[in-house]
Scaffold this active site. Sequence first.
Site, PDB file in Angstrom:
ATOM      1  N   ASP A   1       0.819  -1.213   0.000  1.00  0.00           N
ATOM      2  CA  ASP A   1       0.000   0.000   0.000  1.00  0.00           C
ATOM      3  C   ASP A   1       0.851   1.260   0.000  1.00  0.00           C
ATOM      4  OD1 ASP A   1      -2.343  -1.464  -0.014  1.00  0.00           O
ATOM      5  OD2 ASP A   1      -2.657  -1.331   2.144  1.00  0.00           O
TER       6      ASP A   1
ATOM      7  N   ASP B   1       0.746  -1.078   5.456  1.00  0.00           N
ATOM      8  CA  ASP B   1      -0.387  -1.745   4.828  1.00  0.00           C
ATOM      9  C   ASP B   1      -1.643  -1.403   5.624  1.00  0.00           C
ATOM     10  OD1 ASP B   1      -0.774  -3.654   2.533  1.00  0.00           O
ATOM     11  OD2 ASP B   1      -1.898  -4.729   4.070  1.00  0.00           O
TER      12      ASP B   1
END
Length: 157
Positions: A45, A58
């Site tokens: 992410d 994340d």
Amino acid sequence: PARDMDMGAIAAAFVEAGEPFAACARELAVLKNADVNGYLKGFIDLVFRRDGQYRILDWKSNWLGPDIGHYTPNAMHRAMCSHGYYLQGCIYALAFRRGMRQRVQGWDYERDFGGIHYVFLRGVSSGDAGSGVVSYFPPASLLDAMERALGCERGNV
């Protein structure tokens, strides 16, 4: 591609690495090699730098309960194990380490990597710094063992 993965070896490496990884080894040991062979696909992410170190973040939207009191360190740790997030983060760290070794001269994992942060969004509270966050640093020895178990030296990954 990931072929001929050795999940038993990965589980053993998690035990060897100690906590928090050892607690998840049982979940990894029951996975059959054939169940995880194929293509590994995932997306980090966010990668960011803080204090001169790269870190992986994340975001997780898991439902652990109706209020912030359900997002205790123990509850988040159980979710990390049961959903394979420690393994996921270690795979991300392994991929990141491999990429940085190829692209950045003098890259040193121990010096230049600051760890992994999983943010359970429903557990974050503006009045409590660090709430909803699980942070950890996979030891280099764990990533080395994972490389062997994934067959990286054979060109599998």
